[in-house]
Design a protein around this motif. Structure first.
Motif, PDB file in Angstrom:
ATOM      1  N   GLY A 113       0.800  -1.236   0.000  1.00 38.03           N
ATOM      2  CA  GLY A 113       0.000   0.000   0.000  1.00 38.03           C
ATOM      3  C   GLY A 113       0.824   1.272   0.000  1.00 38.03           C
ATOM      4  O   GLY A 113       0.338   2.331   0.387  1.00 38.03           O
ATOM      5  N   GLN A 114       2.086   1.184  -0.479  1.00 42.34           N
ATOM      6  CA  GLN A 114       2.924   2.390  -0.501  1.00 42.34           C
ATOM      7  C   GLN A 114       2.471   3.341  -1.603  1.00 42.34           C
ATOM      8  O   GLN A 114       1.985   2.897  -2.653  1.00 42.34           O
ATOM      9  CB  GLN A 114       4.380   2.000  -0.721  1.00 42.34           C
ATOM     10  CG  GLN A 114       4.991   1.312   0.495  1.00 42.34           C
ATOM     11  CD  GLN A 114       6.385   0.801   0.220  1.00 42.34           C
ATOM     12  OE1 GLN A 114       6.643   0.200  -0.810  1.00 42.34           O
ATOM     13  NE2 GLN A 114       7.284   1.042   1.148  1.00 42.34           N
ATOM     14  N   ASN A 115       2.664   4.643  -1.373  1.00 47.17           N
ATOM     15  CA  ASN A 115       2.206   5.613  -2.378  1.00 47.17           C
ATOM     16  C   ASN A 115       3.205   5.731  -3.531  1.00 47.17           C
ATOM     17  O   ASN A 115       4.336   5.261  -3.435  1.00 47.17           O
ATOM     18  CB  ASN A 115       1.910   6.969  -1.746  1.00 47.17           C
ATOM     19  CG  ASN A 115       3.159   7.640  -1.224  1.00 47.17           C
ATOM     20  OD1 ASN A 115       4.139   7.805  -1.948  1.00 47.17           O
ATOM     21  ND2 ASN A 115       3.143   8.014   0.041  1.00 47.17           N
ATOM     22  N   HIS A 307      -4.430  11.127 -10.353  1.00 48.97           N
ATOM     23  CA  HIS A 307      -5.206   9.963  -9.903  1.00 48.97           C
ATOM     24  C   HIS A 307      -4.319   8.909  -9.229  1.00 48.97           C
ATOM     25  O   HIS A 307      -4.764   8.193  -8.340  1.00 48.97           O
ATOM     26  CB  HIS A 307      -5.924   9.303 -11.080  1.00 48.97           C
ATOM     27  CG  HIS A 307      -7.010  10.152 -11.657  1.00 48.97           C
ATOM     28  ND1 HIS A 307      -7.967   9.657 -12.501  1.00 48.97           N
ATOM     29  CD2 HIS A 307      -7.283  11.466 -11.522  1.00 48.97           C
ATOM     30  CE1 HIS A 307      -8.781  10.633 -12.857  1.00 48.97           C
ATOM     31  NE2 HIS A 307      -8.379  11.742 -12.271  1.00 48.97           N
ATOM     32  N   LEU A 309      -1.987   9.421  -7.286  1.00 50.83           N
ATOM     33  CA  LEU A 309      -1.746   9.796  -5.893  1.00 50.83           C
ATOM     34  C   LEU A 309      -2.882   9.319  -4.999  1.00 50.83           C
ATOM     35  O   LEU A 309      -2.664   8.876  -3.880  1.00 50.83           O
ATOM     36  CB  LEU A 309      -1.590  11.318  -5.779  1.00 50.83           C
ATOM     37  CG  LEU A 309      -0.532  11.945  -6.690  1.00 50.83           C
ATOM     38  CD1 LEU A 309      -0.574  13.456  -6.613  1.00 50.83           C
ATOM     39  CD2 LEU A 309       0.845  11.441  -6.333  1.00 50.83           C
ATOM     40  N   VAL A 310      -4.106   9.411  -5.524  1.00 54.31           N
ATOM     41  CA  VAL A 310      -5.263   8.925  -4.763  1.00 54.31           C
ATOM     42  C   VAL A 310      -5.272   7.398  -4.757  1.00 54.31           C
ATOM     43  O   VAL A 310      -5.444   6.752  -3.715  1.00 54.31           O
ATOM     44  CB  VAL A 310      -6.581   9.460  -5.377  1.00 54.31           C
ATOM     45  CG1 VAL A 310      -7.786   8.862  -4.674  1.00 54.31           C
ATOM     46  CG2 VAL A 310      -6.631  10.977  -5.304  1.00 54.31           C
ATOM     47  N   GLY A 313      -2.386   6.249  -2.701  1.00 58.60           N
ATOM     48  CA  GLY A 313      -2.324   6.830  -1.357  1.00 58.60           C
ATOM     49  C   GLY A 313      -3.333   6.220  -0.413  1.00 58.60           C
ATOM     50  O   GLY A 313      -3.025   5.960   0.752  1.00 58.60           O
ATOM     51  N   THR A 314      -4.540   5.979  -0.900  1.00 56.11           N
ATOM     52  CA  THR A 314      -5.577   5.506   0.012  1.00 56.11           C
ATOM     53  C   THR A 314      -6.344   4.284  -0.524  1.00 56.11           C
ATOM     54  O   THR A 314      -6.567   3.330   0.209  1.00 56.11           O
ATOM     55  CB  THR A 314      -6.598   6.626   0.309  1.00 56.11           C
ATOM     56  OG1 THR A 314      -6.899   7.295  -0.917  1.00 56.11           O
ATOM     57  CG2 THR A 314      -6.046   7.643   1.286  1.00 56.11           C
ATOM     58  N   LYS A 317      -5.045   0.744  -0.075  1.00 56.04           N
ATOM     59  CA  LYS A 317      -5.017   0.219   1.300  1.00 56.04           C
ATOM     60  C   LYS A 317      -6.364  -0.371   1.697  1.00 56.04           C
ATOM     61  O   LYS A 317      -6.498  -0.952   2.758  1.00 56.04           O
ATOM     62  CB  LYS A 317      -4.668   1.339   2.285  1.00 56.04           C
ATOM     63  CG  LYS A 317      -3.274   1.890   2.120  1.00 56.04           C
ATOM     64  CD  LYS A 317      -3.008   2.932   3.191  1.00 56.04           C
ATOM     65  CE  LYS A 317      -1.608   3.472   3.081  1.00 56.04           C
ATOM     66  NZ  LYS A 317      -1.399   4.298   1.890  1.00 56.04           N
TER      67      LYS A 317
END
Lengths: 569, 141
Positions: A113-115, A307, A309-310, A313-314, A317
């Motif tokens: 789940g790393q960005n 996109h 990044l979203v 990023g989250t 996860k």
């Protein structure tokens, strides 16, 4: 051609893209495994890592990626005709954004789940993390500059929309107090807020706000005065606690987005409007041609690096099963493409006759400077089809765009402040660290200076270089997408899968971006636009850097494959 | 049959992805807080962590319970889900409308369409006890 046909064609193509191409990506490229233990299960904590039903997660993902940018780009790009614009939206969404958004979720999920910033440092090279930070710095500077100009253009052209746009602020503050201080439920207050906001639209029509007097007093143009007022507002807004203004504004924005999409599509269907724009607008030699500018003018709506990044990023996860990434990532991209479609419809079928369209899009300067005005008028026309006064409808559209743009600037200035602090720390300027007032002032002044660069095709030759700024923004956004696609390609290769699905859009984007950057450099040099030249040169250096990093990483991975050292992530 | 089977709990609380509003151009995802934005959202983070504790405890205590964590801005999913669950549980239109009006808060706990808490949440152990009591009651019934 009836505009409705364009809806059917685009949504039909999106359906086929999801049905077949996303399945190919899922099975052959990303090789999704329903039994893979996703980060949401591996690190399940109910806070960041939560196994989430795919329909819920699509709602979170889509509202996180949808905004005003997919409106502006297409509204400018129809200058080259509706066909190139819609073709790039369809092809870009299916073969670019779908691959990118979907791939960013999967790659991140396969890497705990790393960005994407962390992953670029890990998968490409340690230097790529710095590259990521610099790209984001340019991206946020341009976002703040273009949205500042967007709001100024709209306020100048539609002074009746100022009151409702300003009313949003106290409404949001009241909702903020209610939700975060008094711990109240938000449904009814946000509906009341929305009703009050719409009720303010006719009031704004009765009492339009002009700043001509102030502009005259300080010796500036009306538009410049608005830009400065907007940035001054942003300085204060970005210093307020987020719960007071920023977060509650989003409760209103989310509902506005749904209302706007619904009325645009309903207006097109009820009015059965014809597309009056030409399929291909043959523009004069020596002016901006659709090759390569189309591909950086429409970034969000075809493919947007933001996109990733979203997605990384989250969203990564929270996916329950790895196979859910197809539905969430690919459908999120299709949703963004649908917003771009709505903008294209408004600017090709909502402006009246072909002659009206030709006047509105007489040059690239007119197209870019007036893009938002064209979109707003188009939406006003669609609302008139539904029996609502066109002027009120136009004000409604202005309020939608301005509330999104205002919130984006508030966030953008905050983020820029953090990034400036990070860069200052990296560069050893310890004196700047923790100095919020100085950092906020810098975060406002840099994009403000850029926003005030003269150029374009404004009245009396005094317009802003909005079109140029917008394409620079598109270029930087595509660079972010390029960075994410590089990470995805290397990861796909590391799993001994064919990475062409990611490498083709990556190569295409970097080629078009480089081409446009070189054309811009020549043009800015000829015009003596030094500020734009510096910005363009900076982005060109980042592009060259990214190309070197991507090629090196892909070659390294190919070498590892040849040496038959397969590695499962 | 394990405790909670056939029941659905919705934990409403804000999500990182939704924090900065306005669409993708204002979001950096996790990188945002890495860069120093964590303090800005500390109030939301505190709620996220408190609800996270409820999540973990209930997941262990009631393995059959379906638990969804939803942001209150996810209106398209949240409100229809609360309405359906409330009606399925046999509540009338008035009670279901009341559930709708209370479900969308910065934090809320909704069990089978009934809003147990909305807005200010008590301590996690109180919430867990209330949910478990409801589940045992419905089992006994």
């Amino acid at each position: 051609m009836p505009a409705f046909y364009l809806i059917v064609i685009t949504l039909g193509a999106f359906y086929l893209g999801y049905r077949f191409y996303s399945r190919y990506l899922a099975e052959r490229v990303y090789a999704l495994d329903p039994n893979f233990k996703t980060p949401s299960h591996e690190f399940s904590d109910g806070v960041d890592f939560v196994p989430t039903n795919k329909h819920i997660l699509l709602g979170h993902h889509f509202t996180a990626v949808a905004g005003a940018a997919p409106i502006v780009g297409p509204a400018i790009a129809v200058y080259w005709g509706w066909l190139p614009a819609i073709a790039w939206v369809i092809l870009g969404t299916i073969f670019g954004a779908g691959v990118h958004d979907f791939g960013a979720i999967v790659t991140s999920a396969r890497n705990r789940g790393q960005n994407i910033g962390t992953l670029s440092g890990k998968v490409i090279s340690a230097r790529a993390s710095t590259l990521f930070l610099l790209i984001i710095f340019f991206l946020l500077t341009l976002v703040n500059a273009v949205f500042g100009v967007v709001m100024a253009i709209l306020f100048e052209a539609h002074p009746g929309s100022v009151i409702p746009a300003v009313i949003v602020i106290p409404i949001a503050m009241c909702i903020g107090q209610w939700v975060y201080r008094m711990k109240g439920a938000v449904l009814i207050p946000s509906i009341i807020g929305l009703i009050l906001l719409y009720a303010a639209i006719p009031i704004g029509q009765m009492y339009p706000i002009h700043v001509d007097g102030l502009a005259h007093l300080v010796g500036l143009s009306v538009r410049t005065t608005w830009v400065i007022l907007i940035f001054a507002y942003t300085w204060f807004a970005s210093r307020l606690p987020v719960w007071l203004l920023l977060q509650p504004r989003d409760y209103i924005n989310g509902q506005q987005l749904l209302v706007a999409l619904a009325v645009i599509f309903a207006g097109v269907i009820v009015g059965w409007d014809q597309i009056t724009a030409p399929a291909v607008n043959h523009v004069a030699e020596g002016t901006r041609q659709w090759f390569p500018y189309l591909f950086i003018t429409i970034a969000c709506g075809a493919i947007s690096g933001f996109h990733s990044l979203v997605a990384s990023g989250t969203t990564s996860k929270q996916i329950d099963k790895e196979t859910d990434a197809r539905y969430i990532g690919y459908c999120g991209a299709l949703g963004e493409g649908s917003l771009a479609l709505a903008a294209i419809l408004a600017c090709t079928a909502g402006l009246g006759s072909a002659a009206d369209w030709n006047t509105a899009y007489s040059s690239f300067g007119a197209a870019s400077g007036g893009a938002l005005g064209h979109f707003v008028n188009g939406v006003g026309h669609f609302l008139a089809n539904l029996g609502i006064d066109a002027q009120l409808g136009a004000s409604f559209a202005v309020v939608v765009v301005v509330t999104f743009a205002g919130t984006t600037m508030d966030t953008g200035v905050r983020l820029q402040r953090y990034i400036l602090e990070e860069i200052a720390e990296l560069a050893g300027f310890r004196a700047l660290v923790g100095k919020t007032t100085i950092l906020t002032t810098l975060a406002v002044l840099i994009p403000l200076a850029l926003a005030l660069v003269p150029g374009g095709n404004g009245a009396g030759g005094k317009g802003f270089a909005f079109g140029q700024l917008w394409t620079l923004f598109g270029t930087t956004n595509q660079l972010t997408a390029g960075l994410a696609l590089s990470v995805i390609s290397v990861w796909v290769m590391s799993r001994n899968r064919n990475p062409l699905a990611a490498i083709v859009p990556l190569t295409f984007l970097l080629f078009m971006t480089s081409w446009a950057l070189v054309l811009n450099l020549v043009s800015f040099l000829k015009e003596g636009s030094w500020m734009l030249l510096i910005m363009d040169a900076g982005i060109a250096v980042l592009t060259a850097w990214l190309i070197v990093e991507a090629v090196t990483a892909l070659n390294r991975q190919r070498g590892e494959r040849r040496a038959e050292v397969p590695s499962e992530a | 049959m394990s405790i909670g089977t056939g029941h659905r709990l919705i934990l409403v609380r804000e999500q990182d992805a939704q924090h900065s509003g306005s669409g993708c151009c204002g979001r950096l995802g996790e990188a945002h807080t890495d860069l120093g934005g964590a303090a800005d959202y500390a109030h939301s983070r505190a709620v996220m962590e408190s609800v996270g504790m409820v999540y973990r405890r209930l997941r262990d205590a009631a393995p059959g319970l379906v638990i969804d964590v939803v942001d209150p801005r996810n209106t398209i999913w949240l409100y229809p889900a609360v309405w359906r669950a409330s009606r399925r549980a046999g509540r009338g239109v008035g009670a279901s409308l009341k559930s709708l009006s209370r479900a969308g808060a910065a934090a809320a706990i909704v069990l089978d369409g009934e809003v147990l808490y909305s807005g200010a949440l008590p301590a996690p152990e109180t919430i867990v006890a209330a949910v478990m009591a409801q589940l045992h009651d419905s089992r006994a019934a």
